[in-house]
Design an enzyme around this catalytic site. Structure first.
Site, PDB file in Angstrom:
ATOM      1  N   LEU A  12      25.645  -9.515  12.516  1.00 37.08           N
ATOM      2  CA  LEU A  12      25.972  -8.143  13.434  1.00 37.08           C
ATOM      3  C   LEU A  12      25.419  -8.502  14.734  1.00 37.08           C
ATOM      4  O   LEU A  12      25.281  -7.872  15.648  1.00 37.08           O
ATOM      5  CB  LEU A  12      25.433  -6.988  13.019  1.00 37.08           C
ATOM      6  CG  LEU A  12      26.307  -6.064  12.016  1.00 37.08           C
ATOM      7  CD1 LEU A  12      26.556  -6.747  10.729  1.00 37.08           C
ATOM      8  CD2 LEU A  12      25.456  -4.540  11.751  1.00 37.08           C
ATOM      9  N   TYR A  26      32.198 -11.123  26.024  1.00 35.88           N
ATOM     10  CA  TYR A  26      32.317 -10.509  24.593  1.00 35.88           C
ATOM     11  C   TYR A  26      33.525 -10.715  23.837  1.00 35.88           C
ATOM     12  O   TYR A  26      33.613 -11.022  22.670  1.00 35.88           O
ATOM     13  CB  TYR A  26      31.926  -8.978  25.113  1.00 35.88           C
ATOM     14  CG  TYR A  26      31.820  -8.175  23.610  1.00 35.88           C
ATOM     15  CD1 TYR A  26      30.781  -8.268  23.019  1.00 35.88           C
ATOM     16  CD2 TYR A  26      32.574  -7.107  23.263  1.00 35.88           C
ATOM     17  CE1 TYR A  26      30.577  -7.591  21.648  1.00 35.88           C
ATOM     18  CE2 TYR A  26      32.620  -6.659  22.104  1.00 35.88           C
ATOM     19  CZ  TYR A  26      31.501  -6.655  21.110  1.00 35.88           C
ATOM     20  OH  TYR A  26      31.293  -5.854  20.321  1.00 35.88           O
ATOM     21  N   PHE A  42      16.796  -8.472  21.953  1.00 38.86           N
ATOM     22  CA  PHE A  42      17.502  -8.392  23.335  1.00 38.86           C
ATOM     23  C   PHE A  42      17.990  -6.983  23.345  1.00 38.86           C
ATOM     24  O   PHE A  42      18.019  -6.275  24.707  1.00 38.86           O
ATOM     25  CB  PHE A  42      18.580  -9.558  23.159  1.00 38.86           C
ATOM     26  CG  PHE A  42      19.460  -9.415  24.737  1.00 38.86           C
ATOM     27  CD1 PHE A  42      18.722  -9.890  25.730  1.00 38.86           C
ATOM     28  CD2 PHE A  42      20.786  -9.261  24.532  1.00 38.86           C
ATOM     29  CE1 PHE A  42      19.495  -9.814  26.932  1.00 38.86           C
ATOM     30  CE2 PHE A  42      21.473  -9.249  25.702  1.00 38.86           C
ATOM     31  CZ  PHE A  42      20.909  -9.711  26.693  1.00 38.86           C
TER      32      PHE A  42
END
Length: 317
Positions: free
Chosen positions: A75, A147, A38
Protein backbone atom coordinates in the site's frame (compact mmCIF):
# COMPACT_ATOMS: atom_id res chain seq x y z
CA UNK A 1 -10.08 -19.91 13.48
CA UNK A 2 -8.21 -19.57 10.16
CA UNK A 3 -4.47 -20.24 9.91
CA UNK A 4 -2.48 -17.50 11.64
CA UNK A 5 -0.19 -15.85 9.09
CA UNK A 6 2.69 -13.41 9.25
CA UNK A 7 1.69 -10.52 6.97
CA UNK A 8 3.64 -7.48 5.76
CA UNK A 9 1.70 -4.24 5.17
CA UNK A 10 3.73 -1.53 3.41
CA UNK A 11 2.36 1.96 4.01
CA UNK A 12 0.85 0.47 7.15
CA UNK A 13 0.77 3.75 9.11
CA UNK A 14 -1.28 5.46 6.41
CA UNK A 15 -5.03 5.98 6.25
CA UNK A 16 -5.88 2.66 4.54
CA UNK A 17 -2.85 0.75 5.82
CA UNK A 18 -3.63 1.36 9.49
CA UNK A 19 -7.23 0.16 9.06
CA UNK A 20 -5.91 -2.94 7.28
CA UNK A 21 -3.46 -3.60 10.15
CA UNK A 22 -6.38 -3.36 12.60
CA UNK A 23 -8.42 -5.84 10.59
CA UNK A 24 -5.57 -8.37 10.22
CA UNK A 25 -4.65 -8.17 13.94
CA UNK A 26 -8.34 -8.69 14.83
CA UNK A 27 -8.30 -11.83 12.67
CA UNK A 28 -5.41 -13.21 14.73
CA UNK A 29 -2.57 -12.65 12.26
CA UNK A 30 0.91 -11.33 13.00
CA UNK A 31 1.45 -8.02 11.23
CA UNK A 32 4.66 -6.27 10.26
CA UNK A 33 3.79 -2.66 9.48
CA UNK A 34 6.27 -0.82 7.25
CA UNK A 35 6.20 2.95 6.75
CA UNK A 36 8.65 5.83 6.27
CA UNK A 37 6.14 8.46 7.51
CA UNK A 38 6.28 10.48 4.27
CA UNK A 39 2.48 10.66 4.54
CA UNK A 40 1.76 8.00 7.18
CA UNK A 41 1.26 9.02 10.80
CA UNK A 42 2.35 7.40 14.08
CA UNK A 43 -0.99 8.41 15.56
CA UNK A 44 -2.74 5.96 13.21
CA UNK A 45 -0.96 2.92 14.70
CA UNK A 46 -0.13 4.03 18.26
CA UNK A 47 -2.98 1.89 19.66
CA UNK A 48 -1.27 -1.20 18.17
CA UNK A 49 2.19 -0.53 19.62
CA UNK A 50 2.77 -3.05 22.39
CA UNK A 51 0.48 -5.64 20.85
CA UNK A 52 2.59 -8.86 20.72
CA UNK A 53 1.31 -9.63 17.21
CA UNK A 54 2.24 -6.18 15.83
CA UNK A 55 5.67 -4.99 14.76
CA UNK A 56 6.58 -1.64 13.22
CA UNK A 57 9.58 -1.03 10.93
CA UNK A 58 10.51 2.42 9.64
CA UNK A 59 11.65 1.83 6.09
CA UNK A 60 11.31 3.26 2.57
CA UNK A 61 10.09 0.67 0.04
CA UNK A 62 12.30 2.18 -2.68
CA UNK A 63 15.14 0.32 -0.90
CA UNK A 64 15.22 -3.51 -0.78
CA UNK A 65 13.89 -5.31 2.26
CA UNK A 66 14.63 -8.78 3.62
CA UNK A 67 11.94 -10.32 5.82
CA UNK A 68 10.19 -13.65 6.29
CA UNK A 69 6.41 -13.32 5.78
CA UNK A 70 3.59 -15.33 4.24
CA UNK A 71 1.65 -12.50 2.56
CA UNK A 72 2.40 -8.96 1.41
CA UNK A 73 -0.03 -6.05 1.04
CA UNK A 74 1.73 -3.27 -0.91
CA UNK A 75 0.00 0.00 0.00
CA UNK A 76 3.05 2.29 0.16
CA UNK A 77 2.52 5.45 -1.90
CA UNK A 78 1.24 8.97 -1.26
CA UNK A 79 -2.32 8.95 -2.59
CA UNK A 80 -3.57 12.54 -2.49
CA UNK A 81 -2.67 15.19 -5.09
CA UNK A 82 -1.16 17.52 -2.45
CA UNK A 83 1.22 14.80 -1.29
CA UNK A 84 2.11 13.09 -4.54
CA UNK A 85 2.75 16.38 -6.35
CA UNK A 86 4.96 17.63 -3.50
CA UNK A 87 7.78 15.30 -4.62
CA UNK A 88 6.69 13.78 -7.95
CA UNK A 89 9.97 11.96 -8.60
CA UNK A 90 9.78 10.22 -5.22
CA UNK A 91 6.12 9.35 -5.93
CA UNK A 92 7.06 7.55 -9.15
CA UNK A 93 9.98 5.84 -7.41
CA UNK A 94 7.70 4.65 -4.61
CA UNK A 95 5.25 3.14 -7.10
CA UNK A 96 7.82 1.59 -9.44
CA UNK A 97 10.89 0.77 -7.29
CA UNK A 98 8.57 -0.13 -4.42
CA UNK A 99 6.70 -2.60 -6.64
CA UNK A 100 9.98 -4.12 -7.90
CA UNK A 101 11.32 -4.54 -4.34
CA UNK A 102 8.11 -6.04 -2.97
CA UNK A 103 7.67 -8.35 -5.97
CA UNK A 104 11.30 -9.43 -5.54
CA UNK A 105 10.55 -10.26 -1.91
CA UNK A 106 7.40 -12.18 -2.92
CA UNK A 107 9.43 -14.08 -5.53
CA UNK A 108 12.07 -15.07 -2.96
CA UNK A 109 9.44 -16.13 -0.40
CA UNK A 110 7.04 -17.64 -2.99
CA UNK A 111 4.23 -15.76 -1.27
CA UNK A 112 1.04 -14.05 -2.39
CA UNK A 113 1.22 -10.27 -2.92
CA UNK A 114 -1.52 -7.61 -3.09
CA UNK A 115 -1.14 -4.32 -4.95
CA UNK A 116 -3.16 -1.27 -3.98
CA UNK A 117 -3.68 0.23 -7.42
CA UNK A 118 -6.05 3.09 -8.15
CA UNK A 119 -8.93 4.31 -10.28
CA UNK A 120 -6.44 6.97 -11.46
CA UNK A 121 -5.15 4.36 -13.95
CA UNK A 122 -8.33 5.27 -15.92
CA UNK A 123 -7.29 8.95 -16.06
CA UNK A 124 -10.08 11.29 -17.20
CA UNK A 125 -12.27 8.46 -18.51
CA UNK A 126 -14.10 8.54 -21.81
CA UNK A 127 -16.03 5.41 -20.70
CA UNK A 128 -18.59 5.62 -17.89
CA UNK A 129 -18.80 3.84 -15.50
CA UNK A 130 -15.30 2.38 -15.63
CA UNK A 131 -14.87 -1.38 -16.06
CA UNK A 132 -11.59 -3.23 -15.56
CA UNK A 133 -11.33 -3.78 -19.33
CA UNK A 134 -11.04 -0.03 -20.00
CA UNK A 135 -7.42 0.96 -20.73
CA UNK A 136 -7.77 4.55 -19.59
CA UNK A 137 -7.23 8.08 -20.87
CA UNK A 138 -4.11 9.29 -19.07
CA UNK A 139 -1.85 12.28 -19.70
CA UNK A 140 1.70 10.84 -19.39
CA UNK A 141 3.39 14.25 -18.87
CA UNK A 142 0.99 16.22 -16.64
CA UNK A 143 1.22 17.20 -12.95
CA UNK A 144 -0.75 14.09 -11.90
CA UNK A 145 1.28 11.70 -14.10
CA UNK A 146 3.77 10.75 -11.38
CA UNK A 147 0.94 8.99 -9.56
CA UNK A 148 -1.20 7.82 -12.49
CA UNK A 149 1.66 6.44 -14.58
CA UNK A 150 3.55 5.15 -11.52
CA UNK A 151 0.54 3.04 -10.58
CA UNK A 152 0.01 1.91 -14.18
CA UNK A 153 3.66 0.79 -14.37
CA UNK A 154 3.30 -1.03 -11.04
CA UNK A 155 0.35 -3.00 -12.48
CA UNK A 156 2.53 -3.89 -15.50
CA UNK A 157 5.25 -5.18 -13.17
CA UNK A 158 2.78 -7.24 -11.15
CA UNK A 159 1.42 -8.97 -14.23
CA UNK A 160 4.91 -9.54 -15.69
CA UNK A 161 6.12 -11.11 -12.42
CA UNK A 162 2.96 -13.24 -12.47
CA UNK A 163 3.54 -14.44 -16.04
CA UNK A 164 7.33 -14.71 -15.88
CA UNK A 165 7.87 -15.98 -12.33
CA UNK A 166 4.44 -17.47 -11.50
CA UNK A 167 3.97 -15.13 -8.51
CA UNK A 168 0.46 -15.13 -7.01
CA UNK A 169 -0.78 -11.53 -7.42
CA UNK A 170 -3.89 -9.64 -6.39
CA UNK A 171 -4.44 -6.18 -7.93
CA UNK A 172 -7.18 -3.88 -6.60
CA UNK A 173 -8.12 -0.61 -8.28
CA UNK A 174 -9.28 1.63 -5.45
CA UNK A 175 -11.83 4.39 -6.00
CA UNK A 176 -12.37 7.36 -3.65
CA UNK A 177 -12.35 6.15 -0.07
CA UNK A 178 -12.94 8.16 3.10
CA UNK A 179 -13.21 7.72 6.85
CA UNK A 180 -11.38 8.28 10.15
CA UNK A 181 -7.58 8.72 9.96
CA UNK A 182 -7.64 10.64 6.70
CA UNK A 183 -5.13 13.47 6.97
CA UNK A 184 -6.95 16.79 7.56
CA UNK A 185 -4.76 18.64 5.02
CA UNK A 186 -4.34 16.00 2.35
CA UNK A 187 -6.38 17.87 -0.24
CA UNK A 188 -8.93 15.07 -0.70
CA UNK A 189 -12.46 16.24 -1.15
CA UNK A 190 -14.14 14.57 1.88
CA UNK A 191 -11.50 15.68 4.40
CA UNK A 192 -11.37 19.16 2.81
CA UNK A 193 -15.12 19.70 3.04
CA UNK A 194 -15.55 18.23 6.53
CA UNK A 195 -12.64 20.21 8.02
CA UNK A 196 -13.73 23.46 6.32
CA UNK A 197 -17.33 22.95 7.50
CA UNK A 198 -16.28 22.20 11.10
CA UNK A 199 -14.11 25.32 11.15
CA UNK A 200 -16.83 27.43 9.55
CA UNK A 201 -14.46 28.30 6.70
CA UNK A 202 -15.66 28.80 3.12
CA UNK A 203 -15.94 25.45 1.32
CA UNK A 204 -13.72 25.39 -1.76
CA UNK A 205 -15.26 23.86 -4.88
CA UNK A 206 -13.16 23.42 -8.01
CA UNK A 207 -14.96 24.36 -11.23
CA UNK A 208 -18.76 24.40 -10.93
CA UNK A 209 -18.90 21.36 -8.64
CA UNK A 210 -20.69 19.32 -11.31
CA UNK A 211 -17.89 16.73 -11.56
CA UNK A 212 -18.86 13.45 -9.91
CA UNK A 213 -17.15 11.12 -7.48
CA UNK A 214 -18.10 7.87 -5.76
CA UNK A 215 -17.29 7.59 -2.07
CA UNK A 216 -16.55 4.28 -0.35
CA UNK A 217 -16.29 4.07 3.44
CA UNK A 218 -12.96 2.63 4.61
CA UNK A 219 -14.40 -0.43 6.43
CA UNK A 220 -16.16 -1.55 3.24
CA UNK A 221 -12.94 -1.16 1.25
CA UNK A 222 -10.81 -3.15 3.73
CA UNK A 223 -13.37 -5.97 3.55
CA UNK A 224 -12.79 -5.98 -0.22
CA UNK A 225 -8.99 -6.13 0.28
CA UNK A 226 -9.20 -9.16 2.55
CA UNK A 227 -11.68 -10.98 0.30
CA UNK A 228 -9.47 -10.39 -2.74
CA UNK A 229 -6.32 -11.54 -0.94
CA UNK A 230 -8.09 -14.73 0.20
CA UNK A 231 -9.71 -15.46 -3.18
CA UNK A 232 -8.61 -18.45 -5.35
CA UNK A 233 -5.16 -18.12 -6.92
CA UNK A 234 -6.56 -17.72 -10.45
CA UNK A 235 -8.27 -14.46 -9.37
CA UNK A 236 -5.52 -11.92 -10.08
CA UNK A 237 -7.53 -8.79 -10.76
CA UNK A 238 -7.33 -6.01 -11.61
CA UNK A 239 -10.60 -5.61 -9.80
CA UNK A 240 -12.46 -2.37 -9.04
CA UNK A 241 -13.18 -1.70 -5.36
CA UNK A 242 -15.32 1.33 -4.65
CA UNK A 243 -18.85 2.52 -4.08
CA UNK A 244 -20.87 2.89 -7.29
CA UNK A 245 -23.13 5.54 -5.68
CA UNK A 246 -22.33 8.71 -7.67
CA UNK A 247 -22.55 12.23 -6.21
CA UNK A 248 -21.58 15.64 -7.56
CA UNK A 249 -18.92 17.53 -5.63
CA UNK A 250 -21.48 20.26 -4.90
CA UNK A 251 -23.88 17.69 -3.38
CA UNK A 252 -21.11 16.45 -1.09
CA UNK A 253 -20.29 20.02 0.02
CA UNK A 254 -23.94 20.72 0.85
CA UNK A 255 -24.20 17.44 2.79
CA UNK A 256 -21.07 18.31 4.83
CA UNK A 257 -22.59 21.70 5.73
CA UNK A 258 -25.92 20.12 6.69
CA UNK A 259 -24.43 17.31 8.80
CA UNK A 260 -21.99 19.54 10.70
CA UNK A 261 -24.56 22.30 11.22
CA UNK A 262 -22.00 24.68 9.73
CA UNK A 263 -22.52 28.25 8.55
CA UNK A 264 -19.87 27.78 5.84
CA UNK A 265 -20.59 29.18 2.38
CA UNK A 266 -19.56 27.65 -0.94
CA UNK A 267 -16.75 29.31 -2.86
CA UNK A 268 -15.74 28.45 -6.42
CA UNK A 269 -12.20 28.34 -7.86
CA UNK A 270 -10.67 27.19 -11.16
CA UNK A 271 -10.53 23.47 -11.94
CA UNK A 272 -7.01 21.93 -11.69
CA UNK A 273 -5.36 20.49 -14.81
CA UNK A 274 -6.39 16.91 -15.73
CA UNK A 275 -9.01 16.76 -12.96
CA UNK A 276 -11.37 13.90 -13.95
CA UNK A 277 -14.96 14.95 -14.69
CA UNK A 278 -16.51 11.60 -13.79
CA UNK A 279 -15.41 8.77 -11.59
CA UNK A 280 -17.67 5.82 -10.90
CA UNK A 281 -16.67 2.16 -10.56
CA UNK A 282 -18.38 -0.71 -12.25
CA UNK A 283 -18.10 -3.32 -9.48
CA UNK A 284 -19.81 -6.21 -11.30
CA UNK A 285 -16.57 -8.22 -11.20
CA UNK A 286 -16.11 -7.72 -7.42
CA UNK A 287 -19.72 -8.76 -6.80
CA UNK A 288 -19.41 -11.85 -8.97
CA UNK A 289 -15.89 -12.95 -7.96
CA UNK A 290 -15.67 -11.87 -4.31
CA UNK A 291 -19.32 -11.56 -3.32
CA UNK A 292 -18.38 -8.03 -2.29
CA UNK A 293 -20.20 -4.72 -2.40
CA UNK A 294 -20.17 -1.73 -0.06
CA UNK A 295 -22.97 -1.49 2.49
CA UNK A 296 -22.25 1.65 4.52
CA UNK A 297 -24.29 4.59 3.14
CA UNK A 298 -22.65 8.00 2.63
CA UNK A 299 -24.54 9.67 5.49
CA UNK A 300 -23.52 7.00 8.01
CA UNK A 301 -19.88 7.01 6.90
CA UNK A 302 -19.78 10.81 6.88
CA UNK A 303 -21.19 10.94 10.42
CA UNK A 304 -18.30 8.71 11.66
CA UNK A 305 -15.77 10.79 9.71
CA UNK A 306 -17.15 14.06 11.07
CA UNK A 307 -16.88 12.73 14.65
CA UNK A 308 -13.22 11.82 14.01
CA UNK A 309 -12.29 15.24 12.62
CA UNK A 310 -14.30 17.06 15.28
CA UNK A 311 -12.26 15.28 17.98
CA UNK A 312 -8.99 15.87 16.09
CA UNK A 313 -9.65 19.60 15.71
CA UNK A 314 -10.75 20.01 19.34
CA UNK A 315 -7.47 18.38 20.51
CA UNK A 316 -5.52 20.94 18.48
CA UNK A 317 -7.35 23.93 19.99
Amino acid sequence: MAHQKSILVTGGAGFLGSHLCDRLIAQGHEVICLDNFFTGNKRNIEHLIGNPRFEFIRHDVTFPLYLEVEEIYNLACPASPVNYQHDPVQTTKTSVHGAINMLGLAKRLRCRIFQASTSEVYGDPSVHPQTEGYWGNVNPIGPRSCYDEGKRCAETLFFDYHRQHNIEIKVARIFNTYGPRMHPNDGRVVSNFVVQALKGDPITIYGEGKQTRSFCYVDDLIEGFVRLMNSPSDVTGPINLGNPGEFTIKELAELAIEMTGSKSKLTYVALPQDDPQQRQPDISLAKKTLGWEPNIPLREGLARTIRYFDKLLSEKD
